[in-house]
Design a protein around this motif. Structure first.
Motif, PDB file in Angstrom:
ATOM      1  N   LEU A  38      15.032   8.583  12.195  1.00  0.00           N
ATOM      2  CA  LEU A  38      14.739   8.917  10.814  1.00  0.00           C
ATOM      3  C   LEU A  38      13.381   9.546  10.623  1.00  0.00           C
ATOM      4  N   VAL A  39      12.523   9.442  11.610  1.00  0.00           N
ATOM      5  CA  VAL A  39      11.161   9.908  11.428  1.00  0.00           C
ATOM      6  C   VAL A  39      11.144  11.428  11.417  1.00  0.00           C
ATOM      7  N   ALA A  40      10.598  12.022  10.360  1.00  0.00           N
ATOM      8  CA  ALA A  40      10.458  13.473  10.307  1.00  0.00           C
ATOM      9  C   ALA A  40       9.498  13.914  11.401  1.00  0.00           C
TER      10      ALA A  40
ATOM     11  N   TYR B 145      -0.702   8.180  11.351  1.00  0.00           N
ATOM     12  CA  TYR B 145      -1.004   6.832  11.852  1.00  0.00           C
ATOM     13  C   TYR B 145       0.282   6.228  12.405  1.00  0.00           C
ATOM     14  N   SER B 146       0.157   5.491  13.502  1.00  0.00           N
ATOM     15  CA  SER B 146       1.335   4.825  14.046  1.00  0.00           C
ATOM     16  C   SER B 146       0.934   3.577  14.814  1.00  0.00           C
ATOM     17  N   ASN B 147       1.795   2.569  14.735  1.00  0.00           N
ATOM     18  CA  ASN B 147       1.693   1.398  15.597  1.00  0.00           C
ATOM     19  C   ASN B 147       3.106   1.014  16.005  1.00  0.00           C
ATOM     20  N   ASP B 148       3.315  -0.180  16.479  1.00  0.00           N
ATOM     21  CA  ASP B 148       4.639  -0.565  16.967  1.00  0.00           C
ATOM     22  C   ASP B 148       5.672  -0.685  15.852  1.00  0.00           C
ATOM     23  N   ILE B 149       5.219  -0.793  14.607  1.00  0.00           N
ATOM     24  CA  ILE B 149       6.145  -1.020  13.497  1.00  0.00           C
ATOM     25  C   ILE B 149       6.128   0.110  12.476  1.00  0.00           C
ATOM     26  N   ILE B 150       4.949   0.653  12.187  1.00  0.00           N
ATOM     27  CA  ILE B 150       4.783   1.610  11.096  1.00  0.00           C
ATOM     28  C   ILE B 150       4.362   2.975  11.620  1.00  0.00           C
ATOM     29  N   GLU B 151       4.942   4.029  11.038  1.00  0.00           N
ATOM     30  CA  GLU B 151       4.454   5.393  11.223  1.00  0.00           C
ATOM     31  C   GLU B 151       4.246   5.991   9.845  1.00  0.00           C
ATOM     32  N   ALA B 152       3.093   6.627   9.631  1.00  0.00           N
ATOM     33  CA  ALA B 152       2.792   7.204   8.327  1.00  0.00           C
ATOM     34  C   ALA B 152       2.020   8.496   8.521  1.00  0.00           C
ATOM     35  N   SER B 153       2.132   9.386   7.543  1.00  0.00           N
ATOM     36  CA  SER B 153       1.419  10.650   7.633  1.00  0.00           C
ATOM     37  C   SER B 153       1.148  11.196   6.243  1.00  0.00           C
ATOM     38  N   ALA B 154       0.103  12.011   6.150  1.00  0.00           N
ATOM     39  CA  ALA B 154      -0.219  12.738   4.920  1.00  0.00           C
ATOM     40  C   ALA B 154      -0.621  14.151   5.322  1.00  0.00           C
ATOM     41  N   TRP B 155       0.006  15.137   4.699  1.00  0.00           N
ATOM     42  CA  TRP B 155      -0.202  16.541   5.049  1.00  0.00           C
ATOM     43  C   TRP B 155      -0.570  17.349   3.805  1.00  0.00           C
ATOM     44  N   TYR B 156      -1.440  18.335   3.998  1.00  0.00           N
ATOM     45  CA  TYR B 156      -1.751  19.291   2.935  1.00  0.00           C
ATOM     46  C   TYR B 156      -1.539  20.698   3.475  1.00  0.00           C
TER      47      TYR B 156
ATOM     48  N   ILE C 128       1.635  18.989  -0.919  1.00  0.00           N
ATOM     49  CA  ILE C 128       1.253  17.714  -0.327  1.00  0.00           C
ATOM     50  C   ILE C 128       2.526  17.028   0.135  1.00  0.00           C
ATOM     51  N   TYR C 129       2.538  16.595   1.389  1.00  0.00           N
ATOM     52  CA  TYR C 129       3.681  15.867   1.927  1.00  0.00           C
ATOM     53  C   TYR C 129       3.186  14.553   2.513  1.00  0.00           C
ATOM     54  N   THR C 130       3.860  13.467   2.177  1.00  0.00           N
ATOM     55  CA  THR C 130       3.544  12.162   2.749  1.00  0.00           C
ATOM     56  C   THR C 130       4.839  11.450   3.117  1.00  0.00           C
ATOM     57  N   ASP C 131       4.778  10.610   4.134  1.00  0.00           N
ATOM     58  CA  ASP C 131       5.923   9.763   4.454  1.00  0.00           C
ATOM     59  C   ASP C 131       5.464   8.511   5.177  1.00  0.00           C
ATOM     60  N   VAL C 132       6.315   7.529   5.173  1.00  0.00           N
ATOM     61  CA  VAL C 132       6.057   6.284   5.888  1.00  0.00           C
ATOM     62  C   VAL C 132       7.381   5.770   6.423  1.00  0.00           C
ATOM     63  N   THR C 133       7.370   5.288   7.652  1.00  0.00           N
ATOM     64  CA  THR C 133       8.579   4.797   8.313  1.00  0.00           C
ATOM     65  C   THR C 133       8.288   3.444   8.942  1.00  0.00           C
ATOM     66  N   GLY C 134       9.163   2.488   8.703  1.00  0.00           N
ATOM     67  CA  GLY C 134       9.025   1.161   9.297  1.00  0.00           C
ATOM     68  C   GLY C 134      10.209   0.827  10.162  1.00  0.00           C
TER      69      GLY C 134
ATOM     70  N   ILE D 132      20.030  -4.480  18.108  1.00  0.00           N
ATOM     71  CA  ILE D 132      20.050  -4.231  16.667  1.00  0.00           C
ATOM     72  C   ILE D 132      18.656  -3.813  16.202  1.00  0.00           C
ATOM     73  N   GLU D 133      18.581  -2.660  15.553  1.00  0.00           N
ATOM     74  CA  GLU D 133      17.311  -2.146  15.039  1.00  0.00           C
ATOM     75  C   GLU D 133      17.547  -1.492  13.687  1.00  0.00           C
ATOM     76  N   ILE D 134      16.642  -1.723  12.759  1.00  0.00           N
ATOM     77  CA  ILE D 134      16.737  -1.152  11.417  1.00  0.00           C
ATOM     78  C   ILE D 134      15.480  -0.336  11.138  1.00  0.00           C
ATOM     79  N   VAL D 135      15.674   0.864  10.611  1.00  0.00           N
ATOM     80  CA  VAL D 135      14.569   1.749  10.266  1.00  0.00           C
ATOM     81  C   VAL D 135      14.667   2.088   8.789  1.00  0.00           C
ATOM     82  N   VAL D 136      13.541   1.982   8.081  1.00  0.00           N
ATOM     83  CA  VAL D 136      13.473   2.310   6.661  1.00  0.00           C
ATOM     84  C   VAL D 136      12.376   3.350   6.470  1.00  0.00           C
ATOM     85  N   ALA D 137      12.654   4.401   5.697  1.00  0.00           N
ATOM     86  CA  ALA D 137      11.685   5.483   5.534  1.00  0.00           C
ATOM     87  C   ALA D 137      11.660   5.982   4.096  1.00  0.00           C
ATOM     88  N   ALA D 138      10.494   6.491   3.678  1.00  0.00           N
ATOM     89  CA  ALA D 138      10.325   7.091   2.353  1.00  0.00           C
ATOM     90  C   ALA D 138       9.458   8.335   2.487  1.00  0.00           C
ATOM     91  N   GLN D 139       9.682   9.320   1.617  1.00  0.00           N
ATOM     92  CA  GLN D 139       8.928  10.567   1.689  1.00  0.00           C
ATOM     93  C   GLN D 139       8.656  11.124   0.294  1.00  0.00           C
TER      94      GLN D 139
END
Length: 415
Positions: free
Chosen positions: A9-11, A209-220, A230-236, A244-251
């Motif tokens: 799901l990660v852009a 930014y990224s770690n084992d659980i969260i990926e986030a970004s902000a672009w201009y 402006i583009y932003t997103d966050v993925t958990g 079994i793995e679940i991914v949730v994302a918003a943009q």
């Protein structure tokens, strides 16, 4: 356009700034820089056929052979070079007749061929800092390689990045001037020059930014004489267990218009807000995505130079396809599933795209179904991908360009 189904799901967020050579490939002289260089490439055979129901339009088809040949030098004091040729040529006996309007130019351009020095750059890498200048592959939310036909997009760009690995932070800044590929209508073939990314190019800056659980970004993005974005997103990611793995994302994408080269407003003004959930369960992948588009009457949304990052983008339709200035606000959703068995990934996705009517206009409603399969041999030495696309215009009583079925088969040999 974009890949038919996002199995992740990660852009795409990262600039392609990987170092060409590891420490064992470090050169001690200019001669070693080239003698220790590496050659890589791909041979691709593709077939595409479009069946349209629009009155007076003809079905089209094409078979093409092409690929890439690339040379990368070893690094010397952090500096390295890369150059790649991309090419694609239609096979006349296995393609529609261009004179009768039955030739499909998606794979090779309307000219039936292209050959381009698509990558040619210098790279410098030192302790987390990277700079790459020249023709290159990049993948960002509003400028990406979008490799869905015969060759990917490439860009003339000058990009610097600095990564703090311990903190999971990366800072990116640069300028993207020109681009080539299927989504630019093969401008390098038809005009002899690459297409512009804005009157004076596009300036870009980002923090990821990224770690084992969260990926986030902000672009201009500053698309000169066109729009600022402006583009932003966050993925958990939540790993319940090994199966079994679940991914949730918003943009979010927000755009403001600028005056164009003629001094008139560019009419690019609007926003996209989206969310996506994906679940991987014992080899099966299920996904649901939603994007809401807001534009003023007579304005349009710009999804970038390439496939775009919207979660509901599939093979032909994107979240912003309908929002070309002739309709108002709208929304889209996709429901997808994939399953891997015996090395074959079987997938399907359904997309629904709607837009409100502007003053005195009509609504828009289009659906698209993608089904297909992918197979990879010997850890990527060869692969094959097949997709069947069914598009339907639900709003118009007459058949339109959205009433279009297409088939594509691509086979690759990688070396």
């Amino acid at each position: 356009m974009n890949k038919f189904i996002r199995l992740s799901l990660v852009a795409a967020l990262a600039i392609s700034t990987s170092v060409f050579a590891d420490e064992s490939k470090e050169a001690n002289s200019i001669q070693e820089m080239f003698s220790k260089g590496t050659v890589s490439g791909q041979i691709r055979l593709g077939y595409a056929a479009n069946k349209t129901e629009t009155a007076g339009a003809k079905d089209t088809s094409a078979t093409a052979i092409g690929g890439q040949l690339k040379f990368e030098t070893a690094a010397i004091k952090g500096f390295s070079l890369g150059v790649a040729m991309y090419t694609s040529h239609a096979i006349s006996g296995l393609s529609g007749d261009a004179k009768d309007g039955e030739f499909n130019g998606e794979l090779t351009s309307d000219n039936g061929q292209y050959t381009e020095v698509a990558e040619s750059y210098i790279n410098f890498d030192y302790e987390g800092f990277n700079f790459r200048g020249g023709r290159q592959l990049i993948d960002t939310p509003l400028a990406d390689s979008d490799d869905i036909r015969m060759t990917p997009h490439t860009f003339e760009a000058y990009i610097a990045s600095y990564t703090l690995k311990d903190l999971g932070l990366s800072f990116i800044a640069g300028s993207v001037l020109n681009w080539q590929g299927v989504d630019s209508d093969y401008a390098n073939v038809t005009n002899g020059v690459w297409a512009k990314t804005g009157e004076d190019g596009t300036y870009v800056g980002a923090v990821t930014y990224s770690n084992d659980i969260i990926e986030a970004s902000a672009w201009y993005y500053d698309v000169t004489k066109a729009a600022s974005a402006i583009y932003t997103d966050v993925t958990g990611t939540i790993a319940i267990n090994d199966d079994i793995e679940i991914v949730v994302a918003a943009q979010y994408l927000g755009e403001s218009e600028k005056d164009n080269a003629a001094g008139a407003p560019s009419t690019i003004e609007g926003s996209i807000i989206g969310a996506m959930v994906e679940a991987g369960i014992y080899g099966a992948t299920l996904s649901v995505a939603y994007d809401s588009v807001s534009v003023k009457d007579g304005n349009q949304i710009f999804e970038g130079f390439g496939g775009g990052s919207s979660y509901t983008n599939i093979d032909t339709m994107t979240a912003g396809t309908l929002h070309d200035g002739t309709v108002g606000d709208g929304s889209s959703y996709t429901i997808g599933a994939a399953y891997e068995i015996a090395g074959v990934n079987i997938f399907g996705v359904y997309g629904d795209y709607q837009a409100d009517a502007v003053t005195g206009g009509v609504k828009a409603h289009v659906t698209e179904i993608n089904v297909g399969l992918e197979y990879e041999y010997n850890e990527g030495e060869a692969d094959v991908a097949f997709i069947y696309v069914i598009g339907e215009d639900k709003e118009s009583s007459a058949k339109t360009d959205f009433d279009n079925d297409r088939i594509q088969l691509v086979m690759n040999y990688n070396f």
